[in-house]
Structure formats: C-alpha cells, structure tokens
Write a protein that holds these residues in place. Sequence first.
Motif, PDB file in Angstrom:
ATOM      1  N   GLY A  59     -13.127   6.313 -27.968  1.00  0.00           N
ATOM      2  CA  GLY A  59     -14.579   6.388 -27.892  1.00  0.00           C
ATOM      3  C   GLY A  59     -15.188   7.501 -28.705  1.00  0.00           C
ATOM      4  O   GLY A  59     -16.254   7.337 -29.308  1.00  0.00           O
ATOM      5  N   GLY A  60     -14.532   8.669 -28.732  1.00  0.00           N
ATOM      6  CA  GLY A  60     -15.060   9.780 -29.499  1.00  0.00           C
ATOM      7  C   GLY A  60     -14.612   9.755 -30.947  1.00  0.00           C
ATOM      8  O   GLY A  60     -15.424   9.840 -31.872  1.00  0.00           O
ATOM      9  N   GLN A  65      -5.217   6.979 -30.474  1.00  0.00           N
ATOM     10  CA  GLN A  65      -5.121   8.435 -30.433  1.00  0.00           C
ATOM     11  C   GLN A  65      -6.190   9.040 -31.343  1.00  0.00           C
ATOM     12  O   GLN A  65      -6.115   8.955 -32.561  1.00  0.00           O
ATOM     13  CB  GLN A  65      -3.733   8.894 -30.897  1.00  0.00           C
ATOM     14  N   GLY A  66      -7.203   9.647 -30.713  1.00  0.00           N
ATOM     15  CA  GLY A  66      -8.245  10.314 -31.479  1.00  0.00           C
ATOM     16  C   GLY A  66      -8.833   9.429 -32.570  1.00  0.00           C
ATOM     17  O   GLY A  66      -9.252   8.300 -32.331  1.00  0.00           O
ATOM     18  N   SER A  67      -8.832   9.942 -33.789  1.00  0.00           N
ATOM     19  CA  SER A  67      -9.435   9.231 -34.923  1.00  0.00           C
ATOM     20  C   SER A  67      -8.405   8.455 -35.742  1.00  0.00           C
ATOM     21  O   SER A  67      -8.705   8.015 -36.849  1.00  0.00           O
ATOM     22  CB  SER A  67     -10.159  10.229 -35.827  1.00  0.00           C
ATOM     23  N   SER A  69     -14.414   1.401 -26.455  1.00  0.00           N
ATOM     24  CA  SER A  69     -14.660   2.586 -25.653  1.00  0.00           C
ATOM     25  C   SER A  69     -15.984   3.214 -26.084  1.00  0.00           C
ATOM     26  O   SER A  69     -16.223   3.448 -27.264  1.00  0.00           O
ATOM     27  CB  SER A  69     -13.515   3.597 -25.829  1.00  0.00           C
ATOM     28  N   VAL A  70     -16.835   3.499 -25.093  1.00  0.00           N
ATOM     29  CA  VAL A  70     -18.207   3.924 -25.349  1.00  0.00           C
ATOM     30  C   VAL A  70     -18.507   5.223 -24.605  1.00  0.00           C
ATOM     31  O   VAL A  70     -18.322   5.302 -23.391  1.00  0.00           O
ATOM     32  CB  VAL A  70     -19.198   2.826 -24.890  1.00  0.00           C
ATOM     33  N   HIS A  71     -18.933   6.243 -25.346  1.00  0.00           N
ATOM     34  CA  HIS A  71     -19.425   7.476 -24.735  1.00  0.00           C
ATOM     35  C   HIS A  71     -20.948   7.479 -24.652  1.00  0.00           C
ATOM     36  O   HIS A  71     -21.515   8.001 -23.703  1.00  0.00           O
ATOM     37  CB  HIS A  71     -18.962   8.697 -25.536  1.00  0.00           C
ATOM     38  N   ASP A  72     -21.576   6.920 -25.670  1.00  0.00           N
ATOM     39  CA  ASP A  72     -23.034   6.867 -25.768  1.00  0.00           C
ATOM     40  C   ASP A  72     -23.480   5.446 -25.440  1.00  0.00           C
ATOM     41  O   ASP A  72     -23.066   4.493 -26.111  1.00  0.00           O
ATOM     42  CB  ASP A  72     -23.467   7.241 -27.194  1.00  0.00           C
ATOM     43  N   ASP A 113     -14.008  -8.194 -25.405  1.00  0.00           N
ATOM     44  CA  ASP A 113     -13.657  -8.702 -24.073  1.00  0.00           C
ATOM     45  C   ASP A 113     -14.051  -7.747 -22.960  1.00  0.00           C
ATOM     46  O   ASP A 113     -14.441  -8.179 -21.877  1.00  0.00           O
ATOM     47  CB  ASP A 113     -12.151  -8.968 -24.001  1.00  0.00           C
ATOM     48  N   TYR A 114     -13.911  -6.444 -23.209  1.00  0.00           N
ATOM     49  CA  TYR A 114     -14.228  -5.453 -22.180  1.00  0.00           C
ATOM     50  C   TYR A 114     -14.670  -4.153 -22.843  1.00  0.00           C
ATOM     51  O   TYR A 114     -14.422  -3.911 -24.028  1.00  0.00           O
ATOM     52  CB  TYR A 114     -13.029  -5.200 -21.263  1.00  0.00           C
ATOM     53  N   TYR A 115     -15.347  -3.336 -22.058  1.00  0.00           N
ATOM     54  CA  TYR A 115     -15.739  -2.002 -22.496  1.00  0.00           C
ATOM     55  C   TYR A 115     -14.973  -0.956 -21.686  1.00  0.00           C
ATOM     56  O   TYR A 115     -14.582  -1.197 -20.541  1.00  0.00           O
ATOM     57  CB  TYR A 115     -17.235  -1.769 -22.280  1.00  0.00           C
ATOM     58  N   MET A 116     -14.780   0.195 -22.286  1.00  0.00           N
ATOM     59  CA  MET A 116     -14.450   1.408 -21.549  1.00  0.00           C
ATOM     60  C   MET A 116     -15.708   2.270 -21.593  1.00  0.00           C
ATOM     61  O   MET A 116     -16.222   2.558 -22.673  1.00  0.00           O
ATOM     62  CB  MET A 116     -13.272   2.143 -22.187  1.00  0.00           C
ATOM     63  N   THR A 117     -16.220   2.657 -20.440  1.00  0.00           N
ATOM     64  CA  THR A 117     -17.519   3.315 -20.391  1.00  0.00           C
ATOM     65  C   THR A 117     -17.424   4.670 -19.695  1.00  0.00           C
ATOM     66  O   THR A 117     -17.124   4.743 -18.497  1.00  0.00           O
ATOM     67  CB  THR A 117     -18.532   2.422 -19.652  1.00  0.00           C
TER      68      THR A 117
END
Length: 279
Positions: free
Chosen positions: A118-119, A92-94, A151-154, A169-173
């Motif tokens: 991600g953020g 959850q968020g930060s 999790s990646v935004h950039d 293991d995996y990314y969220m993109t």
Amino acid sequence: METTLPKISFCGHQISKLVIGDNPIYGYSHFNQLLSQHQQAYHTPERVVATLKRAEEAGINGWQNSMTDRSMSDLQLYRDAGGTINWFCLSQGSRWYEDPDHVFEAAKHNPIGMAPHGGGVGQRCLRENRLEYLQDILKRIRDTGVLVGLSVHDPRLLHIAEDEAWDIDYYMTGLYNLHGGSEKFTQKFGYAPLGEIYAREDRDEMCKAIQRTEKPCLLFKVLAAGRTIGSPEQIRTEIKFAIENTKPIDPLLLGMYQQFGDQIGQNAQLITELCAELA
C-alpha cells in the motif's frame, strides 16, 4: 482457549473473520527500533511455525505477510509441518514498483491472493500520478490466476478504483492513513512529527470508503499498530468499532505477538463474541 471463530465468504473462499498478520512476527513494529528488535529476536523459525499452528487451533485460516526470503522460508517450513492456512501475499515495500515481473515469482509460492504494498506501490503511484502503472501491476497478478488485491492507505485510491471499475477482487484497507496524517501534522505545526500519526478522522473516512464497495476488505491497523491496547476494554472498543463500521464480509487483519500471552486465542474469542453480539 478454543473458539468457533466465524467464517465469511471471501471471493469464493471461506476465510475466518480474523486473519493473522506479520508485522510483529518480522519486527515491523511501527513504533521504534527497540521493539522491532525484540520482536525479531523472539520469532525464530520454530516460533513462527508454533504461532501459525496456534492460529489454526483458534480457527484462523488466513495469514498475510510481505514476501521476503525469510518469510518464504518460514511459510515452507510451516507447510512442511502440515500447515494449511491460506496465504495472502503482500509485496515487499516498493519491490513490485521497481520490478513488476516479481509478481510471477511470488505466484510460485501458491498464495490465495496477492496485493502490491500500500505504501511502497499504491501510495507512491497515487502520489506520482502513475495509476496506469499500478493497474499494469494488478493485471500481472490477474495473469497468475490468483485473487487480485489492492492495498490502500489513502481512501482516495479506493474511490478511484471503484469509480473506474478496476479489475480487483479484494482490498486491503488501512484504518489509519499514516502518510496523510504526517502531512496534516506538518501543515498544522510547520515541522514533521516524531513518528507516525494515527488520526481518528482518517479511520472514519476509510470506513466510509469500505462501506461503499461490495468487494471484501482486509482491515489492517485496526488497533493503530498497538497504540490502542491499553486494556481489554479498549481493545474490545476498537475491534467492535471496526466490525460495526465495515461490512460483514470484511476480515480483520491483526498482528499478534505471543511472547507475553495468548493474543491469538484472546482475539479469536473476542471477535467470536462480538460477531454473535452484533449479528
């Protein structure tokens, strides 16, 4: 509307090509406060369970959401009703940035995998040059025994993780870089935009990064948070682009809102058709 939604090999698991997200369910509309309130009001606990049951019927066996008291209550209610969808946990968020040990609390709810937001975590660590701190959070996830997600935004963060062979293991993109889009708008016009920016060039750059890694990527913001759903043809074009420009092992993570129609059934059918067409 029943489908034969394809399954893909995802870190040793068989996961449906379409995974359901939680933004519409919990009112994270990425549009405005009024839409968010409408989404929150519609999604009573009973309707959340009904939504997830419909997802199961359509062949979806993955649900990703941010961990909150409400979402965990709904998850347990769904499981008590016999639900079997695999749960992907997003912080959850930060919260995990501020308290990394919360990872261990999240693991008690039996996710298939966990990823820092991600953020609120990933982008923040990239911006503050605290990537060792981010890796420490990922190590804590590894210590729980579940799959480790990032999790990646950039796309720069994905490139760094690949170059340095991070234990992931995996990314969220995200196909759109909201923070980067706002920065570019401000640099060009000299003032901040009124709302989020979804730039096509960001989508292209993220797809290049996704194609670079052999790890599976959960693709989110495929429909630009509802900005590209003007017609069935537009939805088909956007989803087809995502499938064609990523890897066969990459699931599409879509938020779906059942109040005005069976988006779950429609999206499952569309992705089933596109996967057969593009095979």
